[in-house]
Design a protein around this motif. Structure first.
Motif: not given
Length: 335
Positions: A222-231
């Motif tokens: 359930g981790i939003n990997v895309t958002w975390h990478k961009l952040a």
């Protein structure tokens, strides 16, 4: 005939398995970064014995100012590498930030506006790197190395190949102190402490460890990997910009070659020496701080001992290679 099974013979207790076996050495092996601390102490002791000027307050303050810029980049890199990412363009991003800020200040732009524009520009560069890595699935090493080459060229264009002085602007940040602590060091300590808190006590930090450990499993959980990478890439960009402004304030000018790959490799070496796994899932800010200090002390000692600057490059490259091999061996033994 008796059907009772004979009692199992208890395995003899060996000295190695007995509680407290091995004495102090065994206990020290369980303390994180013991070897790194020992090497740092040896280098400091040797440099202090070989040259009297090493342990002076002036030289110590100089070392702290020098390592502060590297520490800010290394803090962001620790977070990113823990999540399995890599950004080889941070030093070049700092170079572009330094060049743009120097041109703005030299042409009369206010310091506050220059700082804001520089940080936004550096953050945008980081976000572009993150978008390329996340959405095109290009290997982070390849994407950010290409970005670093591009940014180095942009920095030369902005400077037109010449040094640009900023006079006394930003002088307080780069040269003054408060309560005996250089302002650059205070900024670096705030950044490092913030990174440590994020990694240790926040959901964002725990998610970064999970992504670095296994991105596929993290996504399924359930981790939003895309958002975390961009952040994370945006954060490394912002810290690159901050490091560029710090470097500009310390030097008082921007010139071709300021920052760039040399600064980047030093930061990468410090992070890897500090125990951050190249494959992700493991890393600490404390280890990064020790790595930054070790490389800063070694560079300063070589200067005081009048060793050629070429050997400084050799030492950083050699230390990085040894640290990478040790990192891989540790990973293999853990598996």
């Amino acid at each position: 005939m008796s059907l009772e099974a004979p009692p199992e013979a208890s395995a003899p207790t060996t000295p190695a398995s007995a509680p407290g076996a091995g004495g102090p050495l065994r206990m020290l092996r369980g303390v994180p970064h013991t070897g790194l601390v020992a090497v740092l102490i040896l280098v400091v002791t040797y440099a202090g014995l070989e040259t009297d000027s090493f342990s002076t307050s002036t030289n110590v303050t100089n070392i702290l100012r020098q390592v502060s810029v590297t520490a800010v980049i290394a803090a962001g890199l620790t977070l990113l590498m823990t999540a399995g990412g890599m950004d080889f363009s941070m030093g070049s991003n700092a170079s572009v930030t330094t060049a743009v800020a120097a041109q703005l200040l030299a042409h009369g732009t206010s310091t506050a506006f220059t700082v804001v524009v520089s940080l936004l520009l550096a953050t945008a560069v980081g976000l572009v790197n993150g978008a390329v890595v996340t959405f095109t699935h290009v290997a982070p090493f390849v994407a950010t190395l290409a970005s670093a080459t591009l940014l180095d060229g942009v920095a030369l264009l902005v400077l037109d190949g010449q040094a640009v002085s900023i006079g006394t602007k930003l002088f307080s940040l780069g040269n003054n102190s408060t309560l005996g602590l250089p302002h650059l060091l205070i900024v670096a300590l705030v950044v490092l402490a913030s990174a440590a808190v994020v990694m240790r006590f926040t959901v964002f930090g725990r998610d970064a460890y999970a992504i670095g450990g296994n991105e596929h499993v993290a996504r399924l959980s359930g981790i939003n990997v895309t958002w975390h990478k961009l952040a994370l890439y945006g954060l490394t960009g912002a810290l690159s910009g901050l490091a560029g402004l710090m470097l500009l304030s310390r030097l008082g000018s921007s010139s071709p070659g300021t920052g760039g790959l040399t600064l980047q490799l030093t930061a990468v070496a410090a992070v890897v020496i500090g125990g951050t796994a190249l494959a992700g899932g493991q890393g600490t800010v404390i280890g990064t701080v020790l790595g930054v200090l070790l490389l800063g002390v070694v560079a300063n000692a070589l200067n005081l001992l009048q060793v050629s600057s070429y050997f400084q490059q050799i030492s950083v490259g050699g230390v990085l290679l040894v640290a990478a091999m040790a990192n891989q061996l540790q990973k293999a033994s853990r598996h």
